[in-house]
Write a protein that holds these residues in place. Structure first.
Motif, PDB file in Angstrom:
ATOM      1  N   ALA A  75       0.752  10.476   6.216  1.00  0.00           N
ATOM      2  CA  ALA A  75       0.951   9.127   6.749  1.00  0.00           C
ATOM      3  C   ALA A  75       2.161   8.457   6.119  1.00  0.00           C
ATOM      4  CB  ALA A  75      -0.304   8.289   6.507  1.00  0.00           C
ATOM      5  N   ALA A  76       2.383   8.730   4.827  1.00  0.00           N
ATOM      6  CA  ALA A  76       3.505   8.102   4.126  1.00  0.00           C
ATOM      7  C   ALA A  76       4.854   8.712   4.522  1.00  0.00           C
ATOM      8  CB  ALA A  76       3.312   8.219   2.622  1.00  0.00           C
ATOM      9  N   ARG A  77       4.870  10.003   4.831  1.00  0.00           N
ATOM     10  CA  ARG A  77       6.150  10.660   5.135  1.00  0.00           C
ATOM     11  C   ARG A  77       6.411  10.817   6.633  1.00  0.00           C
ATOM     12  NH1 ARG A  77       5.754  17.233   4.502  1.00  0.00           N
ATOM     13  NH2 ARG A  77       3.911  17.536   5.792  1.00  0.00           N
ATOM     14  N   PHE A 110       0.825  -1.199   0.000  1.00  0.00           N
ATOM     15  CA  PHE A 110       0.000   0.000   0.000  1.00  0.00           C
ATOM     16  C   PHE A 110       0.868   1.261   0.000  1.00  0.00           C
ATOM     17  CE2 PHE A 110      -2.134   3.366   2.484  1.00  0.00           C
ATOM     18  CZ  PHE A 110      -3.181   3.623   1.617  1.00  0.00           C
ATOM     19  N   VAL A 111       1.932   1.277   0.797  1.00  0.00           N
ATOM     20  CA  VAL A 111       2.820   2.447   0.839  1.00  0.00           C
ATOM     21  C   VAL A 111       3.519   2.631  -0.501  1.00  0.00           C
ATOM     22  CG1 VAL A 111       4.804   3.494   1.978  1.00  0.00           C
ATOM     23  CG2 VAL A 111       3.125   2.250   3.323  1.00  0.00           C
ATOM     24  N   ASP A 112       3.879   1.527  -1.152  1.00  0.00           N
ATOM     25  CA  ASP A 112       4.489   1.630  -2.480  1.00  0.00           C
ATOM     26  C   ASP A 112       3.521   2.273  -3.471  1.00  0.00           C
ATOM     27  OD1 ASP A 112       6.583   0.336  -1.312  1.00  0.00           O
ATOM     28  OD2 ASP A 112       6.365  -1.535  -2.428  1.00  0.00           O
ATOM     29  N   PRO A 122       7.766   5.654   6.333  1.00  0.00           N
ATOM     30  CA  PRO A 122       7.362   4.582   5.417  1.00  0.00           C
ATOM     31  C   PRO A 122       7.724   4.898   3.968  1.00  0.00           C
ATOM     32  CG  PRO A 122       5.605   5.047   6.984  1.00  0.00           C
ATOM     33  CD  PRO A 122       6.643   6.112   7.176  1.00  0.00           C
ATOM     34  N   MET A 123       7.694   6.193   3.592  1.00  0.00           N
ATOM     35  CA  MET A 123       8.003   6.578   2.217  1.00  0.00           C
ATOM     36  C   MET A 123       9.474   6.326   1.885  1.00  0.00           C
ATOM     37  SD  MET A 123       7.368  10.217   0.242  1.00  0.00           S
ATOM     38  CE  MET A 123       5.582  10.048   0.153  1.00  0.00           C
ATOM     39  N   ARG A 124      10.356   6.446   2.867  1.00  0.00           N
ATOM     40  CA  ARG A 124      11.774   6.204   2.601  1.00  0.00           C
ATOM     41  C   ARG A 124      11.990   4.753   2.157  1.00  0.00           C
ATOM     42  NH1 ARG A 124      16.639   6.783   7.000  1.00  0.00           N
ATOM     43  NH2 ARG A 124      15.507   8.733   7.462  1.00  0.00           N
TER      44      ARG A 124
END
Length: 313
Positions: A129-131, A55-57, A156-158
């Motif tokens: 949420a992603a960063r 999902f994060v991808d 999570p984005m990293r």
């Protein structure tokens, strides 16, 4: 309730359609929908049963495609794979360089944080949420004066940027041309029911609002889930997640988890956040689970449990 195709909910409820629906709020601009569908087309063959990492991808690639195409004549399908890979590549010990670019794109399109209204748009919530480098810990630390703010960690984005850069290194352009993604349209899902329950491993609790009134309606739109009680109070709830509501509706109706529109159900069993996201509440709960050895003479035990819950609510 409109006719909907019967599907294998145990498979589809954790798949790409669900993840796409969580990224497609009805308030988002059209370029965002195009970015999500192109990201899904590129990632369609990834193992979506793995849940949050996939999902994060999808979220990260959608945000990058939106940032690169929200102005001008370029559409997400025109952005070369090599350009995407270069944008996502970078030192593994730093936050990805695309964060500032995405931030500007959301602000320029009116999808950023509104300081005057003190509110976030759904796209801003997805991006945050992603960063997030604090894992939700920064708010808790502010409640106690004697606790120092937590140190930031990797977002999570990293990790998603690293996975995507590696994935796109071996991704042929012709594969993109041949791929197709589910046609998931933005739109809310509304469930009306006299019995909406939060299910844990050992309990079944009627969903109630902040004023302790019984809830009769839940609404999911993109990443947000809200409830409305019989007194008209509308709010969120810490145990009400959009993904879990969609999975509960998919199981109850035998539909795809991206289903839209208003539906009436006799009962909606929503898995608590205490349970793993993929759990089927009927199998995770000790009262609802099929017994290994049926109890002779007690075939109506589930009906009795439901009657007791109705009486207490």
């Amino acid at each position: 309730m409109p006719d909907t195709p019967m599907v294998n909910a145990d498979h589809s409820a954790y798949g790409l359609e669900l993840e796409m629906s969580l990224l497609l709020p009805s308030s988002a601009p059209a370029p965002w929908g195009a970015a999500v569908h192109e990201a899904a087309r590129i990632l369609v063959d990834k193992p979506w049963q793995q849940g949050s990492r996939a999902f994060v991808d999808l979220c990260t690639l959608s945000l990058l495609l939106f940032a690169r195409t929200h102005v001008g004549d370029c559409v997400p399908g025109d952005v070369p794979v090599t350009e995407l890979r270069e944008a996502l590549s970078g030192p593994a010990d730093r936050e990805p360089q695309i964060v500032d670019e995405i931030d500007r794109a959301l602000t320029e399109t009116g999808q950023g944080y509104d300081p005057a209204g003190r509110r976030s748009t759904p796209l801003w919530s997805i991006f945050n949420a992603a960063r997030d480098q604090y894992g939700g810990r920064i708010g808790a630390s502010l409640l106690a004066d004697d606790i120092e703010p937590p140190a930031p960690g990797p977002s999570p984005m990293r990790a998603a940027a690293g996975r995507l850069a590696q994935f796109l290194t071996a991704y042929p352009e012709q594969a993109r041309e041949q791929a197709t993604a589910p046609a998931v349209a933005p739109g809310p899902l509304i469930i009306e029911s006299d019995r909406i329950q939060i299910v844990t491993a050992k309990s079944l609790r009627p969903l109630r609002c902040s004023q302790d009134d019984p809830v009769r309606m839940v609404r999911v739109d993109g990443p947000e889930a809200t409830l409305e009680c019989e007194q008209g109070h509308t709010s969120g709830h810490w145990e009400l997640e959009a993904a879990r509501v969609r999975m509960a509706a998919a199981r109850a109706m035998g539909t795809h988890p991206s289903v839209q529109g208003k539906h009436q159900l006799q009962e909606l069993l929503v898995g608590s956040t205490e349970l793993p996201r993929h759990s089927d509440p009927r199998q995770a709960n000790c009262f609802l689970r099929e017994p290994e050895h049926p109890i002779v003479g007690r075939d109506d035990i589930f009906a009795r449990i439901n009657r007791l819950i109705d009486e207490r609510s």
